[in-house]
Scaffold this motif. Structure first.
Motif, PDB file in Angstrom:
ATOM      1  N   ALA A   7     -22.802   1.200  48.782  1.00  0.00           N
ATOM      2  CA  ALA A   7     -23.336   0.293  49.800  1.00  0.00           C
ATOM      3  C   ALA A   7     -22.602  -1.037  49.718  1.00  0.00           C
ATOM      4  CB  ALA A   7     -24.832   0.077  49.606  1.00  0.00           C
ATOM      5  N   SER A   8     -22.465  -1.710  50.852  1.00  0.00           N
ATOM      6  CA  SER A   8     -21.773  -2.997  50.877  1.00  0.00           C
ATOM      7  C   SER A   8     -22.322  -3.871  51.997  1.00  0.00           C
ATOM      8  CB  SER A   8     -20.264  -2.811  51.057  1.00  0.00           C
ATOM      9  OG  SER A   8     -19.986  -2.227  52.316  1.00  0.00           O
ATOM     10  N   VAL A   9     -22.106  -5.174  51.839  1.00  0.00           N
ATOM     11  CA  VAL A   9     -22.448  -6.160  52.862  1.00  0.00           C
ATOM     12  C   VAL A   9     -21.146  -6.783  53.332  1.00  0.00           C
ATOM     13  CG1 VAL A   9     -23.774  -8.236  53.402  1.00  0.00           C
ATOM     14  CG2 VAL A   9     -24.652  -6.606  51.708  1.00  0.00           C
ATOM     15  N   VAL A  10     -20.923  -6.792  54.639  1.00  0.00           N
ATOM     16  CA  VAL A  10     -19.632  -7.189  55.197  1.00  0.00           C
ATOM     17  C   VAL A  10     -19.845  -8.184  56.332  1.00  0.00           C
ATOM     18  CG1 VAL A  10     -17.556  -6.351  56.377  1.00  0.00           C
ATOM     19  CG2 VAL A  10     -18.634  -4.952  54.628  1.00  0.00           C
ATOM     20  N   ARG A  11     -18.984  -9.202  56.411  1.00  0.00           N
ATOM     21  CA  ARG A  11     -19.038 -10.112  57.557  1.00  0.00           C
ATOM     22  C   ARG A  11     -18.394  -9.418  58.751  1.00  0.00           C
ATOM     23  NH1 ARG A  11     -16.865 -15.893  56.314  1.00  0.00           N
ATOM     24  NH2 ARG A  11     -14.832 -14.893  56.523  1.00  0.00           N
ATOM     25  N   GLY A  15     -14.459  -8.503  58.810  1.00  0.00           N
ATOM     26  CA  GLY A  15     -14.485  -7.456  57.804  1.00  0.00           C
ATOM     27  C   GLY A  15     -14.447  -7.954  56.376  1.00  0.00           C
ATOM     28  N   LEU A  16     -14.693  -9.247  56.150  1.00  0.00           N
ATOM     29  CA  LEU A  16     -14.675  -9.779  54.786  1.00  0.00           C
ATOM     30  C   LEU A  16     -15.847  -9.210  53.989  1.00  0.00           C
ATOM     31  CD1 LEU A  16     -13.462 -11.848  52.740  1.00  0.00           C
ATOM     32  CD2 LEU A  16     -15.201 -13.445  53.555  1.00  0.00           C
ATOM     33  N   LYS A  38     -13.657   1.233  54.890  1.00  0.00           N
ATOM     34  CA  LYS A  38     -12.925  -0.036  54.912  1.00  0.00           C
ATOM     35  C   LYS A  38     -12.241  -0.257  56.262  1.00  0.00           C
ATOM     36  CE  LYS A  38     -12.062  -0.403  49.943  1.00  0.00           C
ATOM     37  NZ  LYS A  38     -11.028  -0.484  48.875  1.00  0.00           N
ATOM     38  N   VAL A  39     -11.704   0.828  56.839  1.00  0.00           N
ATOM     39  CA  VAL A  39     -11.094   0.708  58.168  1.00  0.00           C
ATOM     40  C   VAL A  39     -12.158   0.341  59.194  1.00  0.00           C
ATOM     41  CG1 VAL A  39      -9.876   1.958  59.986  1.00  0.00           C
ATOM     42  CG2 VAL A  39      -9.257   2.332  57.593  1.00  0.00           C
ATOM     43  N   LEU A  40     -13.308   0.993  59.100  1.00  0.00           N
ATOM     44  CA  LEU A  40     -14.410   0.718  60.021  1.00  0.00           C
ATOM     45  C   LEU A  40     -14.891  -0.723  59.899  1.00  0.00           C
ATOM     46  CD1 LEU A  40     -16.634   1.612  62.013  1.00  0.00           C
ATOM     47  CD2 LEU A  40     -17.930   2.462  60.041  1.00  0.00           C
ATOM     48  N   SER A  41     -14.881  -1.274  58.679  1.00  0.00           N
ATOM     49  CA  SER A  41     -15.391  -2.632  58.463  1.00  0.00           C
ATOM     50  C   SER A  41     -14.596  -3.687  59.216  1.00  0.00           C
ATOM     51  CB  SER A  41     -15.395  -2.957  56.968  1.00  0.00           C
ATOM     52  OG  SER A  41     -14.073  -3.087  56.472  1.00  0.00           O
ATOM     53  N   ARG A  42     -13.342  -3.362  59.593  1.00  0.00           N
ATOM     54  CA  ARG A  42     -12.527  -4.322  60.332  1.00  0.00           C
ATOM     55  C   ARG A  42     -12.693  -4.198  61.843  1.00  0.00           C
ATOM     56  NH1 ARG A  42      -9.146  -3.682  55.658  1.00  0.00           N
ATOM     57  NH2 ARG A  42      -8.221  -1.722  56.365  1.00  0.00           N
ATOM     58  N   LYS A  43     -13.554  -3.264  62.264  1.00  0.00           N
ATOM     59  CA  LYS A  43     -13.771  -3.061  63.698  1.00  0.00           C
ATOM     60  C   LYS A  43     -15.251  -3.090  64.040  1.00  0.00           C
ATOM     61  CE  LYS A  43      -9.577  -0.275  64.234  1.00  0.00           C
ATOM     62  NZ  LYS A  43      -8.981   0.945  64.809  1.00  0.00           N
ATOM     63  N   LEU A  44     -16.054  -3.728  63.197  1.00  0.00           N
ATOM     64  CA  LEU A  44     -17.504  -3.682  63.368  1.00  0.00           C
ATOM     65  C   LEU A  44     -17.980  -4.280  64.685  1.00  0.00           C
ATOM     66  CD1 LEU A  44     -18.501  -4.602  59.712  1.00  0.00           C
ATOM     67  CD2 LEU A  44     -18.915  -2.425  60.849  1.00  0.00           C
ATOM     68  N   GLU A  45     -17.300  -5.335  65.132  1.00  0.00           N
ATOM     69  CA  GLU A  45     -17.749  -5.996  66.357  1.00  0.00           C
ATOM     70  C   GLU A  45     -17.541  -5.133  67.603  1.00  0.00           C
ATOM     71  OE1 GLU A  45     -15.841  -9.866  66.375  1.00  0.00           O
ATOM     72  OE2 GLU A  45     -17.707 -10.753  65.644  1.00  0.00           O
ATOM     73  N   GLN A  46     -16.808  -4.040  67.486  1.00  0.00           N
ATOM     74  CA  GLN A  46     -16.575  -3.161  68.630  1.00  0.00           C
ATOM     75  C   GLN A  46     -17.734  -2.190  68.863  1.00  0.00           C
ATOM     76  OE1 GLN A  46     -12.822  -1.119  68.210  1.00  0.00           O
ATOM     77  NE2 GLN A  46     -11.769  -2.952  67.447  1.00  0.00           N
ATOM     78  N   HIS A 166      -2.204   9.093  57.604  1.00  0.00           N
ATOM     79  CA  HIS A 166      -1.253   9.241  58.703  1.00  0.00           C
ATOM     80  C   HIS A 166      -1.164   7.981  59.553  1.00  0.00           C
ATOM     81  CE1 HIS A 166      -0.587  13.538  58.058  1.00  0.00           C
ATOM     82  NE2 HIS A 166      -1.848  13.552  57.674  1.00  0.00           N
ATOM     83  N   ARG A 167      -1.732   6.904  59.049  1.00  0.00           N
ATOM     84  CA  ARG A 167      -1.641   5.636  59.772  1.00  0.00           C
ATOM     85  C   ARG A 167      -1.335   4.537  58.771  1.00  0.00           C
ATOM     86  NH1 ARG A 167      -6.001   2.203  59.479  1.00  0.00           N
ATOM     87  NH2 ARG A 167      -5.739   1.464  61.612  1.00  0.00           N
ATOM     88  N   ARG A 168      -0.744   3.491  59.228  1.00  0.00           N
ATOM     89  CA  ARG A 168      -0.480   2.334  58.377  1.00  0.00           C
ATOM     90  C   ARG A 168      -1.673   1.419  58.462  1.00  0.00           C
ATOM     91  NH1 ARG A 168       5.270  -0.265  59.103  1.00  0.00           N
ATOM     92  NH2 ARG A 168       4.495  -1.304  57.231  1.00  0.00           N
ATOM     93  N   ASP A 169      -2.418   1.359  57.383  1.00  0.00           N
ATOM     94  CA  ASP A 169      -3.645   0.565  57.344  1.00  0.00           C
ATOM     95  C   ASP A 169      -3.324  -0.807  56.775  1.00  0.00           C
ATOM     96  OD1 ASP A 169      -6.272  -0.158  57.481  1.00  0.00           O
ATOM     97  OD2 ASP A 169      -6.770   0.687  55.506  1.00  0.00           O
ATOM     98  N   PRO A 170      -3.227  -1.828  57.608  1.00  0.00           N
ATOM     99  CA  PRO A 170      -2.842  -3.148  57.118  1.00  0.00           C
ATOM    100  C   PRO A 170      -3.842  -3.691  56.124  1.00  0.00           C
ATOM    101  CG  PRO A 170      -3.707  -3.316  59.350  1.00  0.00           C
ATOM    102  CD  PRO A 170      -3.593  -1.858  59.042  1.00  0.00           C
ATOM    103  N   ALA A 171      -3.319  -4.398  55.152  1.00  0.00           N
ATOM    104  CA  ALA A 171      -4.204  -5.010  54.169  1.00  0.00           C
ATOM    105  C   ALA A 171      -5.005  -6.118  54.816  1.00  0.00           C
ATOM    106  CB  ALA A 171      -3.376  -5.578  53.001  1.00  0.00           C
TER     107      ALA A 171
END
Length: 302
Positions: A7-11, A15-16, A38-46, A166-171
């Motif tokens: 479980a995690s809490v993310v802004r 995605g912080l 982690k990939v999903l956490s950077r697109k939460l607002e969508q 199969h994708r480049r996941d940016p840091a």
């Protein structure tokens, strides 16, 4: 066995990660699904405020509120109503424990890692449903989920239909320009104050040179040298306080400018004044070099 694994809490806006459970799941499939999380956490607002994503034998569930998302990874047979009750408890505790101004201003991952204690305790309770006493809440959540089911996120929406490799996941880049530096030291504070003193002395002499220029039509290059010296000293203070790219290189360039300005002004200053300005510049450059960015917290890759 139906369990909550992580479980995690993310802004939500960037995605912080703010806090997360720190147990290390040995199951390779679970570790792989955490990459999807982690990939999903950077697109939460969508996505809507309550969602589910299925990936192999695991589910990722999350809820969002007030710019913060509460995410969890569980086995596919873990009851959905328990999953969202678990996330609801995390949400209620987090928003009552931390102020939004601190959440919005956080720049380091896991700034609220101490919340992990509550996550761990709550996870243990929900992994043993017989010990739960929130029967009324469970009934309410079951009704709410039936009336408003969670949005089902597909891997295609994340661009992961072919897998994570199969994708480049940016840091994560949200914090790089604002990375915190190591705590201030006494020598660092002294160097910064001395640099401010040198900047002030240069500024005063610069204004006097301007007055002399207006009265006697003197060479304007001395005025420029004094003001450039002021700017270089102030910039060294800035580099000491804030983390920027090429920070050490910039500090050496600023020190070089201080040396050049004092070489040009050697006729207007005695030897001790020149020695003081150059020594302070060198001392501040050293302190900038010594004050490095803080290392990542031990839980950075949790």
């Amino acid at each position: 066995m139906s369990t909550i694994l992580f479980a995690s809490v993310v802004r939500a806006r960037d995605g912080l990660p703010l806090s997360a459970s720190t147990d290390h799941e040995q199951n390779m499939s679970a570790q792989e699904t955490k990459k999807y999380l982690k990939v999903l956490s950077r697109k939460l607002e969508q996505f809507p405020d309550r969602c589910t994503m299925k990936r192999g034998p695991h589910h990722v569930n999350f809820i969002s509120s007030l710019g913060v998302s509460y995410m969890m990874l569980c086995s596919e047979n873990y009851p959905s109503v328990l999953a969202f009750c678990f996330l609801d408890e995390l949400q209620k505790e987090f928003i009552t424990t931390y102020e939004m101004v601190h959440i919005n201003s956080a720049i380091r991952p896991y700034s609220f890692i101490e919340f992990d204690n509550f996550i761990q305790k709550t996870k243990q309770r929900f992994n043993n449903p017989r010990s739960l006493t929130t029967k009324v809440n469970l009934a309410d959540m079951q009704t709410e989920i039936r009336l408003r089911p969670p949005y089902q996120i597909s891997l295609q929406e994340l661009g992961l239909e072919n897998g994570i490799n199969h994708r480049r996941d940016p840091a994560y880049k949200g914090i790089a320009p604002h990375q915190r530096l190591e705590p201030l030291t006494l020598s660092g504070i002294v160097s910064c104050l001395l640099s401010l003193l040198c900047a002030g002395l240069n500024l005063i002499r610069g204004f006097h040179a301007v007055e002399s220029l207006l009265q006697n039509d003197d060479d304007a290059s001395c005025v420029i040298a004094f003001f450039l010296g002021t700017a270089a000293c102030l910039y060294q203070c800035y580099l000491f306080i804030y983390s920027t790219s090429w920070r050490n290189t910039k500090s050496f360039l600023a020190f070089g400018l201080i040396c050049l300005c004092n070489m040009y002004l050697h006729e207007l200053r005695n030897l001790w004044q020149l020695f003081f300005h150059v020594t302070v510049g060198a001392f501040t450059t050293l302190q900038i070099r010594l004050r490095q960015p803080q290392t990542k917290s031990p839980d950075y890759n949790v």
